[in-house]
Write a protein that holds these residues in place. Structure first.
Motif: not given
Length: 122
Positions: A1-2, A5, A8-9
């Motif tokens: 994941m970048r 992302e 956000t998580e």
């Protein structure tokens, strides 16, 4: 994941993740193009950093608490516990004083011997 992302998580801004990496609180692998890649291990590490920050550790304390040396990490955590306990004690004293001032029958605090006693305490 970048990074976007992951941010956000984790519920943080991307600049926070970059800062954590820059100061050494977070180790983020890179792909062949040099982009940060957040895998499960890195996300868990970031969650640990976030949790330690939420419970009051500074970034230097977080870094020390996450070192491989168990004794050093325990010393940092013990010191934070002592600091938090001292803060709790101070706040309890403040609440006791403020509760008394609300209930005090004297119009001015300096007219009350008990208020004066609180004021003299350190």
């Amino acid at each position: 994941m970048r990074i976007g992302e992951a941010a956000t998580e984790l519920g943080v801004e991307t600049h926070v993740l970059r800062h954590w990496e820059q100061v050494g609180a977070l180790t983020v692998p890179r792909d062949t193009q040099g982009h940060r890649t957040y895998d499960t291990t890195t996300l868990d590490q970031a969650r640990t950093v976030a949790k330690l920050r939420r419970v009051g550790l500074s970034l230097p304390e977080v870094i020390a608490a996450m070192t491989p040396g168990k004794t050093a990490a325990q010393n940092v955590i013990r010191a934070k516990i002592e600091a938090l306990e001292a803060e709790i004690h101070t706040r309890r004293q403040a609440i006791t004083f403020l509760q008394h001032t609300v209930e005090c029958r004297h119009r001015y605090l300096d007219e009350c011997e008990e208020c004066a006693g609180f004021v003299r305490e350190e």
